[in-house]
Scaffold this motif. Structure first.
Motif, PDB file in Angstrom:
ATOM      1  N   ARG A   1      -9.453   3.804   3.346  1.00  0.00           N
ATOM      2  CA  ARG A   1      -9.218   2.558   2.279  1.00  0.00           C
ATOM      3  C   ARG A   1      -8.138   2.696   1.818  1.00  0.00           C
ATOM      4  O   ARG A   1      -6.956   3.810   1.852  1.00  0.00           O
ATOM      5  CB  ARG A   1      -9.807   3.755   1.179  1.00  0.00           C
ATOM      6  CG  ARG A   1     -11.852   4.003   1.151  1.00  0.00           C
ATOM      7  CD  ARG A   1     -12.334   5.428   0.236  1.00  0.00           C
ATOM      8  NE  ARG A   1     -13.061   5.106   0.086  1.00  0.00           N
ATOM      9  CZ  ARG A   1     -14.179   5.971  -0.105  1.00  0.00           C
ATOM     10  NH1 ARG A   1     -13.587   6.822  -0.730  1.00  0.00           N
ATOM     11  NH2 ARG A   1     -15.358   5.687  -0.316  1.00  0.00           N
ATOM     12  N   LYS A   2      -7.480   1.209   1.070  1.00  0.00           N
ATOM     13  CA  LYS A   2      -5.999   1.554   1.409  1.00  0.00           C
ATOM     14  C   LYS A   2      -5.622   1.298  -0.007  1.00  0.00           C
ATOM     15  O   LYS A   2      -6.008   0.466  -0.737  1.00  0.00           O
ATOM     16  CB  LYS A   2      -5.553  -0.279   2.387  1.00  0.00           C
ATOM     17  CG  LYS A   2      -6.032   0.376   3.863  1.00  0.00           C
ATOM     18  CD  LYS A   2      -5.793  -0.651   4.045  1.00  0.00           C
ATOM     19  CE  LYS A   2      -6.827  -1.504   3.678  1.00  0.00           C
ATOM     20  NZ  LYS A   2      -7.113  -2.787   4.797  1.00  0.00           N
TER      21      LYS A   2
ATOM     22  N   ARG B   1      -0.662  -7.125   2.263  1.00  0.00           N
ATOM     23  CA  ARG B   1      -1.728  -6.864   1.653  1.00  0.00           C
ATOM     24  C   ARG B   1      -2.416  -7.687   1.771  1.00  0.00           C
ATOM     25  O   ARG B   1      -2.788  -8.273   2.451  1.00  0.00           O
ATOM     26  CB  ARG B   1      -1.570  -6.960   0.039  1.00  0.00           C
ATOM     27  CG  ARG B   1      -3.338  -6.822  -0.582  1.00  0.00           C
ATOM     28  CD  ARG B   1      -3.352  -7.078  -1.730  1.00  0.00           C
ATOM     29  NE  ARG B   1      -4.933  -6.190  -2.411  1.00  0.00           N
ATOM     30  CZ  ARG B   1      -5.173  -7.227  -3.291  1.00  0.00           C
ATOM     31  NH1 ARG B   1      -4.457  -7.437  -4.201  1.00  0.00           N
ATOM     32  NH2 ARG B   1      -6.281  -6.596  -4.249  1.00  0.00           N
ATOM     33  N   THR B   2      -3.480  -7.001   2.280  1.00  0.00           N
ATOM     34  CA  THR B   2      -4.795  -6.813   3.555  1.00  0.00           C
ATOM     35  C   THR B   2      -5.871  -6.058   2.219  1.00  0.00           C
ATOM     36  O   THR B   2      -6.259  -4.893   2.285  1.00  0.00           O
ATOM     37  CB  THR B   2      -4.458  -6.911   4.638  1.00  0.00           C
ATOM     38  OG1 THR B   2      -3.546  -7.019   5.049  1.00  0.00           O
ATOM     39  CG2 THR B   2      -5.753  -7.241   5.707  1.00  0.00           C
ATOM     40  N   GLN B   3      -7.149  -7.233   2.125  1.00  0.00           N
ATOM     41  CA  GLN B   3      -8.538  -6.845   1.841  1.00  0.00           C
ATOM     42  C   GLN B   3      -9.405  -7.557   2.525  1.00  0.00           C
ATOM     43  O   GLN B   3      -9.452  -9.290   2.220  1.00  0.00           O
ATOM     44  CB  GLN B   3      -8.561  -6.918   0.285  1.00  0.00           C
ATOM     45  CG  GLN B   3     -10.007  -6.781  -0.335  1.00  0.00           C
ATOM     46  CD  GLN B   3      -9.947  -6.319  -2.165  1.00  0.00           C
ATOM     47  OE1 GLN B   3      -9.821  -7.082  -2.239  1.00  0.00           O
ATOM     48  NE2 GLN B   3     -10.873  -5.635  -2.113  1.00  0.00           N
TER      49      GLN B   3
ATOM     50  N   ASP C   1      -8.196  -1.330  -1.967  1.00  0.00           N
ATOM     51  CA  ASP C   1      -8.775  -2.146  -0.685  1.00  0.00           C
ATOM     52  C   ASP C   1      -9.470  -1.125   0.219  1.00  0.00           C
ATOM     53  O   ASP C   1      -9.065  -0.347   0.799  1.00  0.00           O
ATOM     54  CB  ASP C   1      -8.060  -3.224   0.134  1.00  0.00           C
ATOM     55  CG  ASP C   1      -7.141  -4.405  -1.107  1.00  0.00           C
ATOM     56  OD1 ASP C   1      -7.398  -4.340  -2.252  1.00  0.00           O
ATOM     57  OD2 ASP C   1      -6.432  -4.707  -0.861  1.00  0.00           O
ATOM     58  N   THR C   2     -10.500  -1.888   1.003  1.00  0.00           N
ATOM     59  CA  THR C   2     -10.872  -1.000   2.361  1.00  0.00           C
ATOM     60  C   THR C   2     -11.253  -2.247   3.427  1.00  0.00           C
ATOM     61  O   THR C   2     -11.300  -3.471   3.696  1.00  0.00           O
ATOM     62  CB  THR C   2     -12.487  -1.013   1.974  1.00  0.00           C
ATOM     63  OG1 THR C   2     -12.867  -2.168   0.936  1.00  0.00           O
ATOM     64  CG2 THR C   2     -12.627   0.286   0.913  1.00  0.00           C
ATOM     65  N   ASP C   3     -11.333  -1.768   4.470  1.00  0.00           N
ATOM     66  CA  ASP C   3     -11.777  -2.461   5.832  1.00  0.00           C
ATOM     67  C   ASP C   3     -12.457  -0.892   6.962  1.00  0.00           C
ATOM     68  O   ASP C   3     -12.651  -0.189   6.254  1.00  0.00           O
ATOM     69  CB  ASP C   3     -10.766  -2.567   6.565  1.00  0.00           C
ATOM     70  CG  ASP C   3     -10.462  -3.344   7.927  1.00  0.00           C
ATOM     71  OD1 ASP C   3     -11.928  -4.210   8.225  1.00  0.00           O
ATOM     72  OD2 ASP C   3      -9.528  -3.705   8.419  1.00  0.00           O
TER      73      ASP C   3
ATOM     74  N   ASP D   1      -1.267  -3.411   8.632  1.00  0.00           N
ATOM     75  CA  ASP D   1      -0.611  -3.312   7.571  1.00  0.00           C
ATOM     76  C   ASP D   1       0.372  -3.941   7.418  1.00  0.00           C
ATOM     77  O   ASP D   1       1.392  -3.545   7.592  1.00  0.00           O
ATOM     78  CB  ASP D   1      -1.437  -3.378   6.514  1.00  0.00           C
ATOM     79  CG  ASP D   1      -3.349  -3.145   6.136  1.00  0.00           C
ATOM     80  OD1 ASP D   1      -3.821  -3.962   5.819  1.00  0.00           O
ATOM     81  OD2 ASP D   1      -3.339  -2.008   5.949  1.00  0.00           O
TER      82      ASP D   1
ATOM     83  N   ASN E   1     -14.127 -15.413  -0.926  1.00  0.00           N
ATOM     84  CA  ASN E   1     -12.593 -14.815  -1.818  1.00  0.00           C
ATOM     85  C   ASN E   1     -13.706 -15.771  -2.987  1.00  0.00           C
ATOM     86  O   ASN E   1     -13.863 -16.801  -3.031  1.00  0.00           O
ATOM     87  CB  ASN E   1     -11.952 -15.860  -1.234  1.00  0.00           C
ATOM     88  CG  ASN E   1     -10.454 -15.532  -2.667  1.00  0.00           C
ATOM     89  OD1 ASN E   1     -10.449 -15.706  -3.622  1.00  0.00           O
ATOM     90  ND2 ASN E   1      -9.692 -15.887  -1.740  1.00  0.00           N
TER      91      ASN E   1
ATOM     92  N   TYR F   1       1.103  -1.388  -0.377  1.00  0.00           N
ATOM     93  CA  TYR F   1      -0.090   0.064  -0.219  1.00  0.00           C
ATOM     94  C   TYR F   1       1.141   0.982   0.053  1.00  0.00           C
ATOM     95  O   TYR F   1       1.804   1.657   0.578  1.00  0.00           O
ATOM     96  CB  TYR F   1      -0.804  -0.490   1.181  1.00  0.00           C
ATOM     97  CG  TYR F   1      -2.223  -1.253   1.734  1.00  0.00           C
ATOM     98  CD1 TYR F   1      -2.901  -0.952   0.312  1.00  0.00           C
ATOM     99  CD2 TYR F   1      -1.843  -2.386   2.168  1.00  0.00           C
ATOM    100  CE1 TYR F   1      -4.030  -2.690   0.142  1.00  0.00           C
ATOM    101  CE2 TYR F   1      -2.589  -2.753   2.466  1.00  0.00           C
ATOM    102  CZ  TYR F   1      -3.951  -3.530   1.174  1.00  0.00           C
ATOM    103  OH  TYR F   1      -5.078  -4.933   1.285  1.00  0.00           O
TER     104      TYR F   1
ATOM    105  N   ASN G   1      -4.199 -12.237   6.920  1.00  0.00           N
ATOM    106  CA  ASN G   1      -3.244 -11.458   5.287  1.00  0.00           C
ATOM    107  C   ASN G   1      -2.555  -9.918   5.815  1.00  0.00           C
ATOM    108  O   ASN G   1      -2.229  -9.662   5.310  1.00  0.00           O
ATOM    109  CB  ASN G   1      -4.110 -10.873   4.768  1.00  0.00           C
ATOM    110  CG  ASN G   1      -4.983 -12.234   3.945  1.00  0.00           C
ATOM    111  OD1 ASN G   1      -4.148 -12.834   3.392  1.00  0.00           O
ATOM    112  ND2 ASN G   1      -6.127 -12.073   3.273  1.00  0.00           N
TER     113      ASN G   1
END
Length: 779
Positions: free
Chosen positions: A465-466, A495-497, A473-475, A492, A502, A353, A531
């Protein structure tokens, strides 16, 4: 006097032995701990701790400091704050008591390389101990102890520098630690000391034109200074900072004037816009720290050159910058024909990111960079190497003296040619064993950024928002309201989403998809940070609250099933409804093409998915707007990801195992609840239809899976998943419909998934069993 032959033989034989040792130990510290790094990137912290404990290199006495640092950070990531502090306190005591080098280690270091000596830590690593101890204490409800640790950062930096007589550190104070102090003071209501800490941070930035080791002064720091100076009534300082930062004064509401008797407002007065009201200060706030990526790793450069005029000279590129090294050759030292000096250097590990934002009142608020460890690490290493040139000289001279001694012995016994050959071999052995110390605290983040957000009463849900190379990618981060200031630590590592489904794995097997088996791996991702993402909440010096993510519909109560109905009979009825055991067991290959439309945190995306399975082989591709964004391949050679240029990259062990575990045959997937020892909960209602509810727990993710089979026709109508991990509860539900016949087997061509923050619909465009797939596609 002639040397005894046994001594000569031993001396000559030492040459190939040294070369062999050198070849066997050429790896850097990073390569010796690669499994731990993979665990970190995949968020498998439990496995990382296991690997730390069994890593032979880390368990050596000379590496005890590294062992304590790495394990202390892992315990912090897991939320074991007391255990983390115990380990980091041991590390602090080791450093403070001065780590001793015994005679044997010193000799080994001079004849081979400095990794034979105890690791003593870089100065920035030593003070970062106090950053994590401060967070740990704050999380444990001990803000005063947290402040002590935060203050120690700059105190220790000054202490370290005072003992250096020359080539002192340029890293003598830390701006981010002053920001941390200000936040900690504010959380306890001490605005005066908070202002002083923020002022100290601003002073450090201003010394270098508004930057600190490449990090620009955060806008948030400017606002903190203006806010605290105003709260304290420091009008002069407040106005001075406004002028310095070029910030306009706060809007001030004009006094209301009553209209003159008998007269209303003039037309001009009516057209004049009213001044904007001053927004009241929020009664609750949170500072969110975002740790991104992994810290730079140490590599080495081996410089080979010939000396002249009493100087060994070498140059090398450090990134895009040319670096030079000059080492004086001791008088009387014959440097021989082969020379090597190994220099450690930091290698930047690029973050997935590049930036992140938190959505506040429907607007993105960027995380601002507070600390970048790469330039700090580079400078600390460079300053230390300048101070330790004498150690390089001693190691260089020791090896040369050793090769000269071996050459003299061989010449005396076997003649001058043998002496030259022996000396050359010893020089080569010295060059081969020459190695820089590449040990470093590898679990530190690459950067730390932060953002300050207001809180309202109740649970405050924020979208993160990353931004990465494959999009956003969002969380979701949920922070419960509390009066005053809270601290949230979110990270992070890779990478994490966090998404409930999936899709590529969802298509790997029909019943696995229908049963929600694809969710079990992803639930581990969200709840257990598999992740590499997590968040911990630190609240005003009290015991912490935890983050909640993706809450969805819960299972309703059940009534008893009729006598004779068991998990086995329900599953057998399901297989019969599909087309019968013979038909289902006869499916050897699967071809599936689908379109998925997902709405997650207010954003909608559409993707095309293609999956082909044959036995243990699997191929999947996900594309958006005609562009491939993820391709995976599993065959007898391993598990791989494939980029848009067709280049393969082997998956790490944990990810590969997750993909393989979901690649079951359709019949095995049907029998999955039976194999897992599922229990029959009874009869309940799902999508307005009576269903048998069957549930079981997935040990790997601690997820409770529930399947819903129609009482009427036996087909599976849906599934739900609930997982509790790391203080979070995640719930999600799948709904299956539009069953169609595919080569004699009923298959639902529509799957809908719902949760609090996400809804998706997958429509299968084409499904083939036992056709459309050949083995060549898995090569």
């Amino acid at each position: 006097m002639k040397a005894p032959k046994n001594i000569i033989a031993t001396s000559v034989k030492a040459v190939p032995v040294l070369l062999l040792i050198a070849l066997q130990s050429c790896g850097t510290y990073n390569s010796k701990t690669s499994e731990i790094e993979n665990d970190l990137l995949n968020g498998n912290f439990d496995n990382a701790i296991v690997n730390i404990d069994k890593n032979k290199f880390l368990k050596k006495d000379r590496n005890k400091l590294l062992y304590l640092l790495e394990k202390g950070k892992l315990e912090h990531l897991k939320g074991n704050y007391e255990a983390s502090n115990n380990l980091l306190e041991q590390a602090y005591i080791m450093i403070d008591d001065k780590i001793k080098t015994n005679v044997g280690q010193a000799i080994a270091g001079k004849f081979t390389n400095p990794m034979a000596e105890p690791y003593k830590g870089e100065d920035f690593e030593k003070v970062t101990i106090h950053y994590y101890k401060a967070l740990n204490y704050f999380q444990l409800g001990m803000p005063d102890e947290a402040l002590v640790e935060a203050k120690r950062i700059n105190i220790k930096l000054l202490e370290f520098n005072e003992k250096y007589s020359e080539n002192k550190n340029k890293y003598t104070e830390d701006a981010f630690s002053q920001i941390l102090q200000g936040i900690l003071y504010e959380s306890t209501g001490d605005i005066n000391n908070a202002f002083i800490a923020y002022r100290n941070a601003e002073g450090i930035f201003s010394k270098d034109g508004g930057r600190f080791f490449g990090v620009a002064m955060p806008e948030q720091l400017k606002q903190d200074l203006l806010r605290t100076s105003k709260q304290l009534g420091f009008i002069q300082e407040h106005n001075d900072y406004r002028k310095k930062f070029g910030i306009d004064p706060d809007p001030v509401a004009s006094k209301k004037e009553a209209p003159k008797k008998g007269k209303g407002k003039s037309k001009k007065e009516e057209e004049k816009p009213a001044p904007e009201p001053v927004a009241p200060m929020p009664t609750g706030e949170a500072v969110v720290f975002w740790e991104n990526g992994l810290s730079p790793a140490k590599d080495q450069i081996v410089i080979t050159a010939s000396g002249g005029s009493g100087i060994f000279y070498g140059s090398y590129m450090d990134g895009d910058q040319m670096e030079e090294i000059l080492i004086p050759i001791p008088v009387g030292t014959d440097i021989g024909s082969i020379n090597a000096i190994a220099i450690p250097k930091y290698r930047k590990r690029e973050n997935y990111y590049t930036k992140a934002a938190i959505v506040v009142n429907d607007k993105e608020q960027q995380f601002e960079l507070g600390q970048d460890f790469y330039p700090i690490a580079k400078q600390c290493l460079k300053d230390r190497m300048l101070r330790e040139t004498i150690n390089l000289v001693l190691r260089f001279a020791t090896k040369k003296a050793g090769s000269a001694f071996l050459g003299a012995l061989a010449e005396q016994a076997l003649g001058s040619t043998a002496g030259d050959i022996t000396k050359l071999g010893a020089d080569a052995a010295g060059a081969a064993t020459e190695k820089a110390d590449t040990r470093n605290w590898q679990s530190l983040p690459a950067t730390i950024s932060y953002a300050r957000v207001p809180l309202k009463e109740g649970d405050n849900k924020f979208i993160l928002r990353k931004y990465g190379p494959q999009g956003i990618d969002t969380d979701t981060l949920t922070i419960p309201y509390r009066r005053g200031l809270q601290i949230v630590n979110y990270f992070d590592l890779g990478r994490t989403q966090i998404v409930p489904v999936n899709n590529a794995q969802a298509l790997s097997g029909m019943v696995n998809t229908l049963s929600g088996g694809n969710l079990q791996n992803q639930s581990s991702s969200a709840g257990n940070s598999s992740n590499g993402a997590s968040a911990t909440l630190l609240i005003g010096g009290t015991a912490p609250a935890k983050t909640n993510v993706s809450q969805a519909a819960a299972t309703t109560s059940c009534k008893p099933a009729p006598a004779g109905v068991t998990v086995q009979t329900v599953v057998e009825k399901y297989i019969a409804a599909m087309g019968g055991a013979e038909k289902v067991q006869g499916i050897k290959t699967q071809y599936m093409r689908a379109t998925s439309k997902a709405t997650f945190n207010g954003q909608t995306s559409t993707s095309e998915i293609l999956v082909k399975n044959s036995g243990s082989n699997s191929y999947s591709n996900v594309s958006m707007d005609g562009k491939s964004i993820m391709t995976t391949l599993i065959n007898n050679e391993g598990a791989f990801t494939i980029n848009e240029k067709g280049k393969r990259k082997k998956m790490d062990k944990a990810t590969a195992e997750a993909y393989r575990s979901s690649n079951r045959s359709i019949y095995d997937s049907c029998m999955f609840p039976v194999d897992k020892g599922a229990k029959l909960d009874g009869i309940t209602t799902f999508d307005n239809e009576d269903v048998y509810s069957i549930s079981f727990v997935i040990p790997e993710s601690n997820a409770t899976m529930t399947y819903y089979y129609s009482v009427k026709n036996g087909l599976i109508l849906g599934s739900s998943m609930t997982v509790n991990a790391a203080g979070m509860t995640i719930r999600s539900a799948n709904h299956f419909s539009d069953y169609r016949d595919v080569n004699g087997v009923l298959f639902p061509f529509k799957m809908t998934t719902v949760s609090d923050n996400m809804a998706s619909e997958m429509v299968y465009n084409e499904v083939k069993f036992n056709e459309g797939v050949s083995d060549v596609e898995f090569q």
